[in-house]
Enzyme design. Structure first.
Site, PDB file in Angstrom:
ATOM      1  N   LYS A  79     -58.209  77.728  70.188  1.00 50.89           N
ATOM      2  CA  LYS A  79     -59.272  78.405  70.934  1.00 50.89           C
ATOM      3  C   LYS A  79     -59.010  79.911  70.981  1.00 50.89           C
ATOM      4  O   LYS A  79     -57.874  80.313  71.193  1.00 50.89           O
ATOM      5  CB  LYS A  79     -59.306  77.890  72.373  1.00 50.89           C
ATOM      6  CG  LYS A  79     -59.641  76.426  72.501  1.00 50.89           C
ATOM      7  CD  LYS A  79     -59.612  76.014  73.971  1.00 50.89           C
ATOM      8  CE  LYS A  79     -59.653  74.516  74.125  1.00 50.89           C
ATOM      9  NZ  LYS A  79     -58.474  73.818  73.572  1.00 50.89           N
ATOM     10  N   ARG A 128     -65.634  65.088  71.635  1.00 45.56           N
ATOM     11  CA  ARG A 128     -64.830  63.961  71.146  1.00 45.56           C
ATOM     12  C   ARG A 128     -65.669  62.696  71.086  1.00 45.56           C
ATOM     13  O   ARG A 128     -65.166  61.592  71.239  1.00 45.56           O
ATOM     14  CB  ARG A 128     -63.648  63.718  72.086  1.00 45.56           C
ATOM     15  CG  ARG A 128     -62.457  64.499  71.695  1.00 45.56           C
ATOM     16  CD  ARG A 128     -61.203  64.109  72.465  1.00 45.56           C
ATOM     17  NE  ARG A 128     -60.358  65.284  72.421  1.00 45.56           N
ATOM     18  CZ  ARG A 128     -59.874  65.900  73.480  1.00 45.56           C
ATOM     19  NH1 ARG A 128     -60.074  65.434  74.681  1.00 45.56           N
ATOM     20  NH2 ARG A 128     -59.146  66.976  73.322  1.00 45.56           N
ATOM     21  N   ASP A 139     -63.492  76.967  70.028  1.00 43.71           N
ATOM     22  CA  ASP A 139     -62.418  76.187  69.423  1.00 43.71           C
ATOM     23  C   ASP A 139     -62.714  76.203  67.926  1.00 43.71           C
ATOM     24  O   ASP A 139     -63.695  75.602  67.474  1.00 43.71           O
ATOM     25  CB  ASP A 139     -62.424  74.756  69.988  1.00 43.71           C
ATOM     26  CG  ASP A 139     -61.020  74.208  70.118  1.00 43.71           C
ATOM     27  OD1 ASP A 139     -60.230  74.416  69.173  1.00 43.71           O
ATOM     28  OD2 ASP A 139     -60.713  73.575  71.145  1.00 43.71           O
ATOM     29  N   CYS A 153     -64.785  57.049  79.790  1.00 43.56           N
ATOM     30  CA  CYS A 153     -65.217  58.100  80.722  1.00 43.56           C
ATOM     31  C   CYS A 153     -66.158  57.478  81.745  1.00 43.56           C
ATOM     32  O   CYS A 153     -66.712  56.406  81.523  1.00 43.56           O
ATOM     33  CB  CYS A 153     -65.968  59.211  79.996  1.00 43.56           C
ATOM     34  SG  CYS A 153     -64.965  60.079  78.784  1.00 43.56           S
ATOM     35  N   ARG A 213     -47.408  73.272  74.269  1.00 39.74           N
ATOM     36  CA  ARG A 213     -48.199  72.292  75.007  1.00 39.74           C
ATOM     37  C   ARG A 213     -48.839  71.263  74.092  1.00 39.74           C
ATOM     38  O   ARG A 213     -49.160  71.565  72.939  1.00 39.74           O
ATOM     39  CB  ARG A 213     -49.257  72.979  75.872  1.00 39.74           C
ATOM     40  CG  ARG A 213     -50.199  73.909  75.133  1.00 39.74           C
ATOM     41  CD  ARG A 213     -50.664  75.003  76.111  1.00 39.74           C
ATOM     42  NE  ARG A 213     -51.749  75.826  75.614  1.00 39.74           N
ATOM     43  CZ  ARG A 213     -51.580  76.899  74.824  1.00 39.74           C
ATOM     44  NH1 ARG A 213     -50.375  77.222  74.400  1.00 39.74           N
ATOM     45  NH2 ARG A 213     -52.618  77.611  74.455  1.00 39.74           N
ATOM     46  N   CYS A 239     -70.616  65.622  73.797  1.00 35.07           N
ATOM     47  CA  CYS A 239     -69.147  65.523  73.844  1.00 35.07           C
ATOM     48  C   CYS A 239     -68.509  65.913  72.513  1.00 35.07           C
ATOM     49  O   CYS A 239     -68.886  65.422  71.468  1.00 35.07           O
ATOM     50  CB  CYS A 239     -68.740  64.097  74.200  1.00 35.07           C
ATOM     51  SG  CYS A 239     -66.957  63.850  74.141  1.00 35.07           S
ATOM     52  N   ASP A 276     -69.067  72.805  70.636  1.00 36.77           N
ATOM     53  CA  ASP A 276     -68.379  72.455  69.388  1.00 36.77           C
ATOM     54  C   ASP A 276     -69.317  71.783  68.388  1.00 36.77           C
ATOM     55  O   ASP A 276     -70.357  71.232  68.760  1.00 36.77           O
ATOM     56  CB  ASP A 276     -67.198  71.522  69.689  1.00 36.77           C
ATOM     57  CG  ASP A 276     -66.062  72.257  70.389  1.00 36.77           C
ATOM     58  OD1 ASP A 276     -65.723  73.366  69.950  1.00 36.77           O
ATOM     59  OD2 ASP A 276     -65.527  71.703  71.373  1.00 36.77           O
ATOM     60  N   CYS A 282     -71.191  62.261  77.937  1.00 39.80           N
ATOM     61  CA  CYS A 282     -71.986  63.471  77.751  1.00 39.80           C
ATOM     62  C   CYS A 282     -72.524  63.452  76.329  1.00 39.80           C
ATOM     63  O   CYS A 282     -71.777  63.202  75.381  1.00 39.80           O
ATOM     64  CB  CYS A 282     -71.091  64.696  77.953  1.00 39.80           C
ATOM     65  SG  CYS A 282     -70.119  64.586  79.479  1.00 39.80           S
ATOM     66  N   ARG A 313     -50.856  71.253  68.864  1.00 35.71           N
ATOM     67  CA  ARG A 313     -51.369  72.381  68.083  1.00 35.71           C
ATOM     68  C   ARG A 313     -50.595  73.650  68.411  1.00 35.71           C
ATOM     69  O   ARG A 313     -50.176  74.374  67.541  1.00 35.71           O
ATOM     70  CB  ARG A 313     -52.852  72.570  68.383  1.00 35.71           C
ATOM     71  CG  ARG A 313     -53.452  73.807  67.760  1.00 35.71           C
ATOM     72  CD  ARG A 313     -54.930  73.891  68.049  1.00 35.71           C
ATOM     73  NE  ARG A 313     -55.616  72.707  67.590  1.00 35.71           N
ATOM     74  CZ  ARG A 313     -56.584  72.090  68.267  1.00 35.71           C
ATOM     75  NH1 ARG A 313     -56.975  72.543  69.425  1.00 35.71           N
ATOM     76  NH2 ARG A 313     -57.144  71.010  67.787  1.00 35.71           N
ATOM     77  N   TYR A 314     -50.422  73.923  69.707  1.00 37.28           N
ATOM     78  CA  TYR A 314     -49.680  75.111  70.138  1.00 37.28           C
ATOM     79  C   TYR A 314     -48.252  74.670  70.445  1.00 37.28           C
ATOM     80  O   TYR A 314     -48.040  73.566  70.956  1.00 37.28           O
ATOM     81  CB  TYR A 314     -50.284  75.673  71.414  1.00 37.28           C
ATOM     82  CG  TYR A 314     -51.762  75.992  71.352  1.00 37.28           C
ATOM     83  CD1 TYR A 314     -52.225  77.104  70.658  1.00 37.28           C
ATOM     84  CD2 TYR A 314     -52.690  75.194  72.011  1.00 37.28           C
ATOM     85  CE1 TYR A 314     -53.568  77.408  70.632  1.00 37.28           C
ATOM     86  CE2 TYR A 314     -54.043  75.492  71.989  1.00 37.28           C
ATOM     87  CZ  TYR A 314     -54.482  76.610  71.301  1.00 37.28           C
ATOM     88  OH  TYR A 314     -55.813  76.908  71.277  1.00 37.28           O
TER      89      TYR A 314
HETATM   90  C1  LIG Z   1     -57.645  73.030  74.313  1.00 45.99           C
HETATM   91  C2  LIG Z   1     -56.330  72.584  73.868  1.00 45.99           C
HETATM   92  C3  LIG Z   1     -55.187  72.935  74.577  1.00 45.99           C
HETATM   93  C4  LIG Z   1     -55.228  73.766  75.830  1.00 45.99           C
HETATM   94  O1  LIG Z   1     -55.521  75.089  75.533  1.00 45.99           O
HETATM   95  P1  LIG Z   1     -55.415  76.174  76.696  1.00 45.99           P
HETATM   96  O2  LIG Z   1     -55.920  77.421  76.024  1.00 45.99           O
HETATM   97  O3  LIG Z   1     -53.978  76.246  77.100  1.00 45.99           O
HETATM   98  O4  LIG Z   1     -56.264  75.717  77.827  1.00 45.99           O
HETATM   99  C5  LIG Z   1     -53.963  72.520  74.117  1.00 45.99           C
HETATM  100  N1  LIG Z   1     -53.865  71.780  73.008  1.00 45.99           N
HETATM  101  C6  LIG Z   1     -54.945  71.441  72.290  1.00 45.99           C
HETATM  102  C7  LIG Z   1     -54.751  70.626  71.076  1.00 45.99           C
HETATM  103  C8  LIG Z   1     -56.217  71.817  72.698  1.00 45.99           C
HETATM  104  O5  LIG Z   1     -57.293  71.441  71.999  1.00 45.99           O
HETATM  105  S1  SF4 Z   2     -67.150  65.620  77.461  1.00 49.72           S
HETATM  106 FE1  SF4 Z   2     -66.596  63.719  76.390  1.00 49.72          FE
HETATM  107  S2  SF4 Z   2     -64.537  63.243  77.113  1.00 49.72           S
HETATM  108 FE2  SF4 Z   2     -65.429  64.676  78.586  1.00 49.72          FE
HETATM  109  S3  SF4 Z   2     -66.388  63.390  80.189  1.00 49.72           S
HETATM  110 FE3  SF4 Z   2     -67.981  63.901  78.685  1.00 49.72          FE
HETATM  111  S4  SF4 Z   2     -67.938  62.148  77.282  1.00 49.72           S
HETATM  112 FE4  SF4 Z   2     -65.988  62.090  78.379  1.00 49.72          FE
END
Ligand SMILES: *Cc1c(COP(=O)(O)O)cnc(C)c1O
Ligand code: SF4
Length: 345
Positions: free
Chosen positions: A312, A110, A305, A101, A92, A108, A268, A105, A88-89
């Protein structure tokens, strides 16, 4: 004596965490979103509605899907050049090396991608590593999942070696809940695997001081003494940590264990999680209460996010307002002050 991990509704009933008469109505919840409570977290539960139990015990409220909730709340898939990789960025990427996991959670972000057994298939890993190697702008690789520390030290060492062979990747960051929810996994072999690369950061997901058990404290100490910088991320959760006193205790506990609070996430829009979500205004009020009351090194940035994959951003509270002839600045006690930029021209 550590209690066993729990993964089935029948086990939750047998331990008394779920009343037998609720088992039937919880079956569709377990079908939609997998259950797992690690042995460490099972042992740390003191009541079936305490801040740990509420994060991991299935609830029929998860079957309420609100129209604004999304399958892919933060756009992981939208920005995915190869399976498991999100870019995305520019500088990174996040690489989901597994879908497993140690705990699942209930909030979560995801939750629709996690829960399956096994690491990212070798062909997908290969494609992700090729993409990273072919993209010189990528300076940092964030290993996530699932939870990357469910992989064996041997597997992680192999992965770290492959990433180390890419010259433009200078930072490897682990996003994990393992040091807290399954601290026994932080063995000398695991720490050696994480250090296989000169600059490793570890960002710990933790939401309540009750999670930081004596075993978790030992795991964090061993990681810190190995020279791995430790940061944390916390999700703001209704009824679990959505007040200043609870978060103050958590952040002080983290600082004492050499973990610097990094992000406080607004919850989220994952499907079936509305019972955990506060308003942004509530989160801002809590952050304002914490400023001044808690050391600056203990104050994370409160972030959203943005749904759809826009990244974010900090969401306040704001302390600066543009005024007619300069700014109005709010201090930590709510006082207002005019400020003018010095004229340098
Ligand atoms: C959260 C996230 C990051 C990390 O973001 P930081 O602000 O650097 O902690 C990088 N890529 C993606 C796709 C993310 O969702
Ligand atoms: S938030 Fe989601 S990915 Fe993170 S530990 Fe919990 S269940 Fe696993």
């Amino acid at each position: 004596m550590k209690k066993p991990a729990l993964t089935q509704i029948s086990e939750l009933v047998a331990t008394g965490l779920v009343p037998a008469e609720h088992a039937r109505e919880l079956a569709p919840v377990a079908e939609a979103f997998r259950i797992r409570i690690s042995g460490e977290m099972h042992s740390a539960i003191t009541a079936k509605d305490d801040p740990i139990a509420r994060q991991f015990l299935p609830d029929t409220a998860e079957l309420t899907i609100r129209p604004e909730e999304l399958h892919d709340p933060i756009g992981d898939v939208t920005y995915s050049p190869t399976p498991g990789l999100t870019h995305r960025y520019p500088d990174r990427v996040i690489l989901a090396v597994t879908r497993t996991c140690e705990v699942y959670c209930r909030f979560c972000f995801r939750r629709e991608a996690v829960g399956e057994e096994g690491a990212l298939p070798e062909a997908d890993l290969e494609a992700a590593l090729n993409y990273i190697a072919a993209t010189p702008a990528i300076w940092e690789v964030i290993l996530t999942g699932g939870d990357p520390l469910v992989l064996s030290p041997r597997r992680l060492t192999a992965l770290m070696q492959r990433l180390s062979a890419i010259p433009h990747v200078e930072i490897i960051r682990f996003h994990t809940r393992v040091p807290v929810v399954s601290p026994a996994r932080i063995t000398p072999e695991m720490i050696a695997a994480l250090r296989a690369r000169p600059t490793t950061y570890l960002v710990l997901h933790t939401n309540h001081a009750q999670e930081i058990t004596p075993a978790a404290q030992t795991a964090l100490k061993n990681l810190a003494e190995a020279g791995i910088p430790l940061l944390s991320q916390t999700v703001l959760l209704k009824g679990i940590n959505d007040n200043a006193a609870t978060l103050e205790t958590l952040f002080r506990t983290l600082l004492r264990n050499r973990v610097t609070p990094y992000y406080l996430h607004h919850c989220d829009l994952a499907r079936g999680t509305s019972h955990f979500r506060t308003t942004i205004a509530a989160g801002q009020t809590i952050m304002a209460q914490l400023r001044g009351r808690l050391s600056g090194i203990g104050l994370p940035t409160y972030v959203l996010d943005i749904p759809g994959g826009f990244g974010k951003v900090p969401i306040g509270p704001g302390y600066v307002e543009v005024a007619d002839d300069g700014y109005q600045i709010t201090d930590w006690q709510g006082g207002r002050h005019a400020y003018h930029d010095p004229d340098h021209s």
